[in-house]
Design an enzyme around this catalytic site. Structure first.
Site, PDB file in Angstrom:
ATOM      1  N   HIS A  44       0.840  -1.185   0.000  1.00  0.00           N
ATOM      2  CA  HIS A  44       0.000   0.000   0.000  1.00  0.00           C
ATOM      3  C   HIS A  44       0.886   1.249   0.000  1.00  0.00           C
ATOM      4  CE1 HIS A  44      -3.773  -2.171   1.810  1.00  0.00           C
ATOM      5  NE2 HIS A  44      -3.315  -2.739   0.721  1.00  0.00           N
ATOM      6  N   GLU A  46       1.258   3.813   1.999  1.00  0.00           N
ATOM      7  CA  GLU A  46       1.940   4.184   3.235  1.00  0.00           C
ATOM      8  C   GLU A  46       3.238   3.400   3.423  1.00  0.00           C
ATOM      9  OE1 GLU A  46      -2.553   4.123   4.291  1.00  0.00           O
ATOM     10  OE2 GLU A  46      -1.197   3.251   2.791  1.00  0.00           O
ATOM     11  N   ARG A 178     -11.086   5.428 -20.087  1.00  0.00           N
ATOM     12  CA  ARG A 178     -11.130   3.973 -20.279  1.00  0.00           C
ATOM     13  C   ARG A 178     -10.035   3.278 -19.487  1.00  0.00           C
ATOM     14  NH1 ARG A 178     -12.075   3.171 -26.819  1.00  0.00           N
ATOM     15  NH2 ARG A 178     -14.204   4.026 -26.920  1.00  0.00           N
ATOM     16  N   THR A 190     -24.915   0.589 -30.878  1.00  0.00           N
ATOM     17  CA  THR A 190     -23.578   1.168 -31.030  1.00  0.00           C
ATOM     18  C   THR A 190     -22.633   0.169 -31.674  1.00  0.00           C
ATOM     19  OG1 THR A 190     -23.880   2.614 -29.115  1.00  0.00           O
ATOM     20  CG2 THR A 190     -21.620   2.145 -29.771  1.00  0.00           C
ATOM     21  N   ASP A 194     -21.323   1.458 -35.233  1.00  0.00           N
ATOM     22  CA  ASP A 194     -19.952   1.976 -35.179  1.00  0.00           C
ATOM     23  C   ASP A 194     -18.873   0.894 -35.219  1.00  0.00           C
ATOM     24  OD1 ASP A 194     -21.051   4.499 -34.945  1.00  0.00           O
ATOM     25  OD2 ASP A 194     -20.923   4.527 -32.754  1.00  0.00           O
TER      26      ASP A 194
END
Length: 360
Positions: A44, A46, A178, A190, A194
Site C-alpha cells: 500500500h 503508506e 477507459r 452502437t 460503429d
C-alpha cells in the site's frame, strides 16, 4: 497533501478493487519518502513511502489521501507500519468508507499517541476513490455515462454517422477514462453502427497501457455479430443478452472468447440492475457507459447512473431523425427531470466538457 493527491492519481487504473492512495513522509520540511498504491497483493502507499524514508521517518509526519487500513488483508495493516516507524503526525484527506476501517484506523493511531488531522483536500481525494467508495459499501459498481454531442443535442446524423463530433483532445481524454475504469459498456446499436474497438490507448507514465477494461455489450435482442471487432481485441468481452442463444450461436461466441450472460428482464430486455450486480460480484468497481441513447436512457430510467460526462462540440447537426444522447422513457414534466450537482466544466480545444453527479 497536494503531492499525495498527485501520487494517488498515478495508481488509478492499476489497483482496483483496492483504493488509489498516495502517501508522503515529511521531516523538518523535507519530503523523505513517497509512494502510491501498488497492484493488488503488493504494498500500500503508506508502506512504500515508509520504506523509502527508512529510519529518518521517526518523528516525522505522514500525509496520506485515505485513512490507513487497520485490518489484515493481502498485506498487514498500514496502521501498524506507521506506528512501528515512529511517525508523530498523520494528515488524512479522507476517512475510509470500508466498514472494516471507517474511523478505526484513525482511532488506532490516536491510541498510540499519534496526532491525526482529517479533511485536507477531501473533495479531490473523494473523487479519486468515488468508485471504490460505492463498491465497498454497496457491492455495486460506480456507473459513469459519457457521450459527445452537438450543440443541438445530437450524437449522430440522421444516417448514423458520428465520427467525429468531438475533437482529438477530448477523444484522448476518453482513452484516459477507459484506462482508469474497470469496464466499458455499450448497447447493441452502437456495436452494429460503429463497430467500435472499445480499447484504451492511453499510455501511463510513458509506457503502454498495461490492462484493458472489460468490454460489456448489452444486447437485448441477440443481434451482436460474432465478427464484431470487440471480440478480436486484447482483453475480455462480456455479452449480456436479453434472449437465449442456440447451441450453435453459443459455440460461435465461445470460439472468439466471448463470455455470455443471459439476463432476460420481465419487460423482455436485459436486466440492467442484475447485470451490474454480476459485475460487482466480479469485483468490477467502475463502469463507463459510452452509448447509445437507448442504453443510456434505460440506465437513467432505472436510477442506475451515478455520474455524467458530456462533451459538447460547437457544431449543429439538425434533423428530426438524428439520434440524441439519452433515450428511454424520460419524464413527463421538467420539474421531474434528473438533476446534476457538483458540476464542473473544462475545455478541450473547442469542445466543452460538463461533469456532474446525479442528485439522489
Amino acid at each position: 497533501m497536494e503531492q499525495a493527491i498527485s501520487l494517488a492519481r498515478l495508481a488509478l487504473g492499476q489497483v482496483s478493487p483496492n483504493p488509489a492512495v498516495g502517501a508522503i513522509v515529511v521531516k523538518n520540511g523535507v519530503v523523505i519518502g513517497q509512494g502510491y498504491t501498488q497492484p493488488p497483493g503488493s504494498w500500500h502507499a503508506e508502506v512504500v513511502a515508509l520504506k523509502q524514508a527508512g529510519e529518518e521517518a521517526r518523528g516525522g509526519a505522514m500525509y496520506v489521501t485515505l485513512e490507513p487500513c487497520c485490518h489484515h488483508g493481502r498485506t498487514p495493516p498500514c496502521t501498524q507500519a506507521i506506528i512501528a516507524a515512529g511517525i508523530a503526525d498523520v494528515h488524512l484527506a479522507l476517512l475510509d468508507p470500508n466498514p472494516l476501517v471507517s474511523g478505526k484506523g484513525k482511532e488506532e493511531l490516536e491510541k498510540e499517541g499519534i496526532t491525526v488531522h482529517v479533511g485536507e483536500h477531501e473533495e479531490e481525494a473523494r473523487e479519486i476513490n468515488e468508485a471504490y467508495a460505492k463498491f465497498i459499501t454497496t457491492g455495486m459498481p460506480f456507473v459513469t455515462v459519457k457521450f459527445a454531442m452537438s450543440l443541438d443535442g445530437k450524437i449522430a446524423t440522421r444516417s448514423g454517422d458520428s465520427r467525429w463530433i468531438s475533437g482529438s483532445e477530448a477523444r484522448r481524454y476518453v482513452h484516459y477514462l477507459r484506462y482508469t475504469t474497470d469496464a466499458i459498456m455499450v448497447g447493441a446499436n452502437t456495436l452494429l453502427i460503429d463497430d467500435p474497438q472499445l480499447t484504451s490507448r492511453y499510455s501511463n507514465r510513458g509506457g503502454s497501457a498495461k490492462k484493458q477494461p472489460l468490454r460489456v455489450i448489452v444486447d437485448g435482442r441477440g443481434r451482436a455479430p460474432v465478427t464484431a471487432r470487440v471480440f478480436n481485441e486484447p482483453g475480455k468481452t462480456l455479452l449480456a443478452l436479453g434472449k437465449r442463444l442456440t447451441p450453435e450461436e453459443r459455440e460461435a461466441f465461445a470460439r472468439v472468447g466471448a463470455e455470455l450472460a443471459e439476463l432476460l428482464s420481465e419487460e423482455g430486455w436485459v436486466d440492467l440492475e442484475r447485470l451490474l450486480k454480476i459485475l460487482g460480484e466480479r469485483q468490477i468497481t467502475s463502469v463507463l457507459v459510452e452509448g447509445g441513447g437507448v442504453l443510456i436512457g434505460s440506465l437513467f430510467d432505472c436510477g442506475l447512473v451515478d455520474k455524467v460526462i458530456a462533451f459538447i462540440a460547437p457544431v449543429i447537426i439538425g434533423g428530426e431523425g438524428a439520434r440524441t444522447a439519452v433515450g428511454g422513457k424520460g419524464v413527463d414534466k421538467v420539474i421531474d427531470c434528473i438533476k446534476l450537482e457538483r458540476v464542473t466544466t473544462r475545455e478541450y480545444d473547442q469542445d466543452l466538457m460538463f461533469s456532474g453527479y446525479v442528485r439522489r
